[in-house]
Every structure is written in structure tokens, then in C-alpha cells.
Design a protein around this motif. Sequence first.
Motif, short mmCIF file in Angstrom:
data_model
loop_
_atom_site.label_atom_id
_atom_site.label_comp_id
_atom_site.label_asym_id
_atom_site.label_seq_id
_atom_site.Cartn_x
_atom_site.Cartn_y
_atom_site.Cartn_z
N GLY A 57 0.78 -1.24 0.00
CA GLY A 57 0.00 0.00 0.00
C GLY A 57 0.81 1.29 0.00
O GLY A 57 0.58 2.18 -0.81
N LEU A 58 1.78 1.37 0.92
CA LEU A 58 2.53 2.62 1.06
C LEU A 58 3.35 2.93 -0.20
O LEU A 58 3.39 4.08 -0.66
CB LEU A 58 3.41 2.54 2.30
CG LEU A 58 4.57 3.50 2.46
CD1 LEU A 58 4.62 4.03 3.87
CD2 LEU A 58 5.87 2.80 2.11
N GLY A 59 3.97 1.92 -0.78
CA GLY A 59 4.79 2.12 -1.97
C GLY A 59 3.95 2.44 -3.19
O GLY A 59 4.32 3.29 -4.01
N THR B 78 7.53 6.72 8.86
CA THR B 78 8.75 7.10 9.60
C THR B 78 10.02 6.61 8.92
O THR B 78 11.11 6.89 9.41
CB THR B 78 8.73 6.53 11.03
OG1 THR B 78 8.55 5.11 10.96
CG2 THR B 78 7.62 7.15 11.85
N HIS B 79 9.91 5.87 7.83
CA HIS B 79 11.12 5.32 7.20
C HIS B 79 12.14 6.42 6.87
O HIS B 79 13.34 6.18 7.02
CB HIS B 79 10.76 4.45 5.98
CG HIS B 79 9.60 3.52 6.22
ND1 HIS B 79 8.81 3.01 5.22
CD2 HIS B 79 9.08 3.02 7.38
CE1 HIS B 79 7.85 2.24 5.76
NE2 HIS B 79 8.00 2.24 7.05
N PRO B 80 11.70 7.61 6.42
CA PRO B 80 12.68 8.70 6.22
C PRO B 80 12.73 9.71 7.38
O PRO B 80 13.25 10.82 7.19
CB PRO B 80 12.16 9.36 4.93
CG PRO B 80 10.70 9.11 4.92
CD PRO B 80 10.40 7.94 5.82
N ASN C 168 1.40 9.29 8.59
CA ASN C 168 1.41 8.00 9.27
C ASN C 168 0.54 7.01 8.47
O ASN C 168 -0.53 7.36 8.01
CB ASN C 168 0.86 8.18 10.69
CG ASN C 168 0.70 6.85 11.41
OD1 ASN C 168 -0.15 6.04 11.07
ND2 ASN C 168 1.53 6.63 12.41
N HIS C 169 1.03 5.78 8.31
CA HIS C 169 0.30 4.79 7.50
C HIS C 169 -0.11 3.55 8.27
O HIS C 169 -0.60 2.60 7.66
CB HIS C 169 1.15 4.34 6.31
CG HIS C 169 1.41 5.41 5.31
ND1 HIS C 169 0.62 5.60 4.19
CD2 HIS C 169 2.36 6.35 5.25
CE1 HIS C 169 1.10 6.60 3.49
NE2 HIS C 169 2.16 7.08 4.11
N THR C 170 0.12 3.50 9.55
CA THR C 170 -0.31 2.30 10.27
C THR C 170 -0.39 2.56 11.77
O THR C 170 0.39 3.33 12.32
CB THR C 170 0.64 1.11 10.00
OG1 THR C 170 0.16 -0.02 10.71
CG2 THR C 170 2.07 1.39 10.42
N LEU C 171 -1.36 1.89 12.40
CA LEU C 171 -1.51 1.96 13.85
C LEU C 171 -0.97 0.72 14.53
O LEU C 171 -0.86 0.68 15.76
CB LEU C 171 -3.00 2.10 14.22
CG LEU C 171 -3.72 3.34 13.70
CD1 LEU C 171 -5.23 3.15 13.77
CD2 LEU C 171 -3.32 4.57 14.52
C1 26R Z 1 8.94 -0.69 9.65
C2 26R Z 1 8.48 -1.66 8.68
C3 26R Z 1 8.93 -3.03 8.68
C4 26R Z 1 7.33 -1.37 7.88
C5 26R Z 1 6.15 -1.05 8.48
C6 26R Z 1 5.07 -0.80 7.70
C7 26R Z 1 7.42 -1.45 6.51
C8 26R Z 1 6.33 -1.21 5.74
C9 26R Z 1 5.15 -0.87 6.31
C10 26R Z 1 4.02 -0.64 5.42
C11 26R Z 1 2.94 0.22 5.93
C12 26R Z 1 3.41 1.56 6.39
C13 26R Z 1 1.90 0.32 4.86
O1 26R Z 1 2.09 -0.02 3.70
N1 26R Z 1 0.74 0.78 5.25
C14 26R Z 1 -0.38 0.84 4.35
O2 26R Z 1 -0.38 2.13 3.78
C15 26R Z 1 -1.40 2.25 2.82
C16 26R Z 1 -1.27 3.61 2.18
O3 26R Z 1 -1.57 4.61 3.07
C17 26R Z 1 -2.76 2.03 3.45
O4 26R Z 1 -3.73 2.06 2.45
C18 26R Z 1 -2.81 0.68 4.16
O5 26R Z 1 -4.02 0.55 4.88
C19 26R Z 1 -1.65 0.55 5.11
O6 26R Z 1 -1.59 -0.75 5.67
#
Ligand code: 26R
Length: 822
Positions: free
Chosen positions: A124-126, A326-328, A362-365
Motif C-alpha cells: 500500500g505505502l509504496g 517514519t522510514h525517512p 502515518n500509514h499504520t496503527l
Molecule cells: C517498519 C516496517 C517493517 C514497515 C512497516 C510498515 C514497513 C512497511 C510498512 C508498510 C505500511 C506503512 C503500509 O504499507 N501501510 C499501508 O499504507 C497504505 C497507504 O496509506 C494504506 O492504504 C494501508 O491501509 C496501510 O496498511
Amino acid sequence: GMQCEDDRTGIGVETLKRAFLDNLFYVQGKFPALATKHDYYMALAYTVRDRLLQRWVNTAAIYTQQGSRTVAYLSAEFLMGPHLGNNLINLGIYNQVQQAMTELKLDLKELLAKEEEPGLGNGGLGRLAACYLDSLASLEIPTLGYGIRYEFGIFDQLIRNGWQVEKTDKWLRYGNPWEIARPEWAVSVKFGGRTEAHKNAQGRYRVRWIPHKVVLGIPYDTPILGYKVNTANTLRLWKAEAPESFDFEAFNRGNYYGAVDQKVTSENLTKVLYPNDETYEGKQLRLEQQYFFVSCALQDMLRIMLRQKLPLEQFHEKFAVQLNDTHPAIAVAELMRLLLDEHDMDWEPAWEITQKTFGYTNHTLLPEALEKWSLKLFSSLLPRHLEIIYEINWRFLEQVRHKFGTDEGRIGRLSLIDENDGKFVRMAHLACVGSHKINGVAALHSELLQKTTLLDFYEFFPEKFTNITNGVTPRRWIVLSNPKLTNLITSCIGDNWIKHLEDVQRIETYAEDPGFQQEWQQIKRENKVNVAEILLDRTGVKVDPDSLFDIQVKRIHQYKRQHLNILHAITLYNQIKQNPNLDITPRTLIFAGKAAPGYYIAKLIIKLINSVAEVVNKDPDIGDRLKVVFLPDYNVKNSQPIYPAADLSEQISTAGKEASGTGNMKFAMNGALTIGTLDGTNIEIRNAVGAENFFLFGLTTEDVGALRLTGYRPREYYKENPQLKQAIDQIASGYFSHGDRSLFKPLVDLLLDKDPFMLMADYQPYIDCQQQVSQTYRDRDRWLQMSILNTARMGKFSSDRAIREYCQQIWKVQPVPVQLAA
Ligand code: 26R
């Protein structure tokens, strides 16, 4: 009259053919009789790249001339997907190129299939970062995307005997026509060592960092073209290299291997993407990667400022820097270090500039995803940054004391240093303190951030907090993936909706028109036939395109509950077995997604899906009424045909766990109905499409919290529900594992004893809701009307809307239109 188009820029069919053959000859060094499909792909890629370069160079010239305010999007991941098709859409030359290829007896589809996608992200984040780059360029916003040029992206997934097997993704094997190396803009990045004090020219104390090693960062640029505009922004990814290719001293001592050693270690830095999603591991190399690309990016921005002769006091006016999670986040300390130590600024102005520069998303709780680095590791790698973080913390906690008095509990919770169980730097805290805006990615998520994870920060600076609901780009996720639907919509309302997705609402007037419904259904069926062919080719399973296509594609994770979906599959199977003449709505359940290589339970869920599929698909009593398929190697490329073929989109995470979700949007835009919980953006999608056009079930976030508090006993649900008990007992008894009772025991025990994601509580409501879905699907007109209304009402979920909000609320940045020089 005669008109002669330039071979590098013209877009007529004849010009494109000529340019293509020229590139085949002069770039690939081939003539048609010897050329492979891959050569043809490369020739076409270079033909398209020439047309991009014209726009890219003009864009750069205008940004430089005007000194435009620029967004810098810092992300450890960019999940771009294949470039060729997207660039054809954004250039507006898809049809011409298709014709040119046909006239050369080539099939554009086959050439598109040759592209190896840059899988430089997990999920999702990427992918969000990639959609945002598309929208930023389409909205003509000056932007630099900064990240890492991983040599190996997310692994390729194979399925062997039902298990996931990982294979390295050698995406650069055959060359990458979309990037240009810029070694002239290389920068040095320091690691380790120690610091010492010295005095500057004014006699003030300054700090010098004497590193243990230095790594070179080489930028590789990829043009990011907007949709039907001349703006082409830059994605700048950094590769690590040794400062000199040989350690000549060692070489002269006759130690050849020692001499290349250093080169090898430096280049390891950007070798591979960490495939963990939502589970943090305190690995040194990961912190090195984060610091490496952040330092490269900030040094690059400083270089741009100096070149444009801008004083560094204007850093925050020139750049709006967004932290993608928080990666960057180390960027907060790195900008301070650069301003203080390398540019001789004083603390107060440097800190003001820093805070005004950054925004944090922030992308996750999930608590297991929150990054924290042990002081031991942190101080050994980034000694100067730790000093700066202590100073930031000291000053911050002084302000906290000033506002709230000595409330040691609160101070401990807010501190940038976690001292509860060993000592750690909390990266989310650094990001919060160092940014002027903090946002969540869906309304519920932002609310929960303020009420739970970041409550103390919300109480300290409420004005920093905001919500920006995610979006996805309709260019890739409708126009490129679903050309038939695109043509139907455009034939009714014109093509303005592609830039302004709110406009797609205008198809609502056709929602009950039988002719339009007929075409809508026909397109969905053709898209399903296409996926049926893919499934047959990749898995050997034959599925019925007239069955209900029920799809769950996303990373495999317990909170996303693929195993709840499989419990439904087993339930349907048992219903048919008990009543072989049962007249049920035929369904095809499609799953796809990768599990983190070290995530044992997620891998077991993949094995379970494949094991259930094996039993269900070969049972003659079941026939065409139920099929279960796991499509291997889910990535952007493989996902593009999937969304357009879905009838039902599975968005069934435990309420409160999925920050937003973005697959949910891609499905609904393509006319799938959603079965979902009140989680993430599902809530907003349901509000937009109407409750009557959405299949809702399950516990709410409040219910989940209350149930936990009163004592959740998953085994009670199992004992009291015969259907659920039968399904679980079958898994436990080896029914799906050739009699092996040990295979799924860890999963079964987890569900009956702990069930951290409350599948047992949500099981019956889910089954009942699925029954509603099956009933509704039988009413063809009603389903079609719901499907059309879903697409029609998804305007809000375009990434263009999201990016407009970032521009107005956070970045304060305006469009800069680009004209092509005559
Ligand atoms: C620190 C680490 C190992 C790590 C944590 C979390 C690496 C990657 C992540 C991915 C997280 C941040 C992620 O992809 N979150 C997703 O982001 C999407 C875009 O905002 C959301 O749609 C999705 O719900 C969320 O899980």
C-alpha cells in the motif's frame, strides 16, 4: 500539405514506425529478422522515452528559470509498476502506437508484457507513492520523488506444493530504458565514527563528525509524465557505491580481494528491499538504507538551492518535504546536522526551518510496525544524529513541562527516547516534533491516531493534526487497466472524467438504462473471460466466467483476514456437500498476495488457501458451483487485469486495523461491489456509494475494544456454531491436508485460544452477509445498477483529490504549467 515530424518527438503513426525501427537499429543494434520480442519492447520504450525527454528537459528548464517551490516526496518505497503502458496513456498516443505496431505486424500487448516491473515496494505505502507522483505531475506541481534504487525489489513469489517460495527479483537484468544515471550529482554519505567540538570563525562552538566510513550516492533519474500535460517530474533513486572502485593502497600491497571488499560492502547498502510489511525488525542495514537515501536527498536539495543562488534560510520556502511514514524520519536530524555543522547555522533558525519544512504521514496503527532503534545501534551508526536528537528532545520536553507542568508519566510517553525496556529512539516521535503537519490516511485512521497512538502529541499540538484520505490514479487503475469500460464511459460523457473523476458521476443517469446496463455487463464479462484465461494459464484451474468473481488481493496478513474468507469457502463447500442439489449462486474465489518471508502464520494461510482449493476444485459434487484459486506473484503488472474482472471486492480487515486500504478503491472504481467492515476508507467508500450499494458486516472499532475489555473467548463461538465448528474441525482433522493433523494446528490453536483479529466473532455476520451477496447477484438488474453506481460515485477517491488537499493544507504549493519550446 506536407508536414515533416521530428523522429524524436513526432506522434503520427508513420513517424512512430520510423522512429521505432531507427531505435531498433541504433539502440538495440538489431534488424527485424534477428530481433527478439524483448528487442522490440526496448525499441518501443526508447521511442517513448524520446518523447518524454522533450517534456522532461522543458520542465526542468522552466522550474530552474522560475525557481519554483517544489514538493520533495521522501519514500523508502515506490511501487511504480510497468512504465510503458502508463506513458502511452499519459502522452495520449496509445492508439497511434497500437496502430504503428499492428502495421509492423507486432502486437502491442505482447510488447507491454515484456517489461519487468520495478517492484521497489511492498504494498500500500509504496503504491500510494506511485499514484501520488502521477497526480502531482498531472496537476503540474513541481516534484522530486526521492528513494532507493534497490537492485533487487520485492521477491518474485512461486507456489510449490501450496507453499510460497521466494525468488530474487532481478529487474535490472535486461537493462532499464526508463532511467538516466547522473553521476555528476553524486554525494558522499558518512557512517559511524565519532564527533568532536571545534570553534567556528566567530568563536562559536561547532561539532565536527569524523566518520568511520563514507559511501557514495549516485542518483538515477526516471521521468514521471503527467496525464495530457507537458509536465514531466523526476523520480530520483539513489544507488550506493564505494567512493573509489579500488583501495589502491591495499591493491599495491598485493591484496586484490581486500581492495574490492570495501566496494562490495558499500554496494550492499542498496542491494535489496526489506520485504517486511507492518513488522519492524531492528536491522542495521535497514537503518543504513534509510539514512543513506535521506542524506542523499537533503544534500541534493541543498545543491539545488546553492545552484539557484537561494540563501539556505529559505530552505522551507523552496522545498516542502513529505515523510512517507517514519522510514525517512531521520531527515529531521539530518537537516539539522547539515544546517548546523556543514552550513554553520545557529540552532534556533535551523530548528524553525526544519519544522516548517517537513510534513509527516502515518500509514499504520499496528504497534509492531512502529520503528524504534536501539541507542546502541543508533549511536554506533549515527553518533552526531543522536546528539542532535537529545538536544531536540531536551528542548521539546522543556516546552511540555511549561505547558503541562511536571507530569512525569506524560513526559515519559512523549519523549523521543523510549526507556521502558532498554533504550530506543522513537522515530514517530521524531517525525511529529520535527514536522508542522501530521496526517493519517483515512478519516477513521486520523481519528484513531489522535485518540490513541499519538494522543499525547495531539494534546500538545492539536493544530498540527489533519486527515487526508488516500486516493488512487484513475489513469493506471481505470484507463490503462480497463480500456473497454473507459471507452463506454467516454462515449457517454466525454473524457473529462479522466482528469476530474468527480465528473464520472454523470453516468448515474444511465444506471437504469437497459442498453447501457447491457454494455456494462458485457464488458465485465469480457474482463472476466480474460482473467479466466490467465488463471488457467498460471494455475491450471478452469473457472466459469459466469460465476460470481469474489476477489481478495493484497499482502497476506492476519489483520486482513484472508483466513476468514477461506472459512467462508469451506462453509459453502460443506453446504453443497450436505445438499448436492443445492441451488447456490456459483462463485469463483480468487486470492493473491505475498507473505513476508519470515511471517510464519501468513505463509501457513497461503498453504491453507491452496489446500482448500485442491480439495474443492477436484470434487465432482461441487462442479462449477465453487472454485478457489490462488494466483501466484501478485504485483502491479499482474493486478491490472484483476480489478476490472471483479464482481465482489473483499475488504474484511478487523475494524480499526487497516489504516486506509487502496485496493478497495481500485475495485469499486471498476464496478465491483464491496463486502467490508467499517474499517479504513471502507467507511468513506460506503458513505459515497450509498449504504444500499455496499455489503457491510462485522464488529465496529468500538465493539472490538469493548469485547477485548470484557474478555474475548473465541472458543465459545466455535462451540456454539455448528457450521463454524465443522469448518475448523475439518482444518484440524487433516481434511484438507491428506490427513496431516499437525500442519494447520498452529493456525487452529491461534484461532480458538487467542484469535487476535476476532475471526470467530465476525464469522456468522460475514457468512450471513455473503448470503445477501449471493441473493443480490441473482437479481441481474439490481446488481448492475449497484455496480454502475459504485463506479459513478467514486470521484472522491482519485489521487488527484488527495494531492490537491496536500497542496492546499500541507505543502502550500501551486501548479507551474509547462509549455514546449517551439
Ligand atoms: C517498519 C516496517 C517493517 C514497515 C512497516 C510498515 C514497513 C512497511 C510498512 C508498510 C505500511 C506503512 C503500509 O504499507 N501501510 C499501508 O499504507 C497504505 C497507504 O496509506 C494504506 O492504504 C494501508 O491501509 C496501510 O496498511
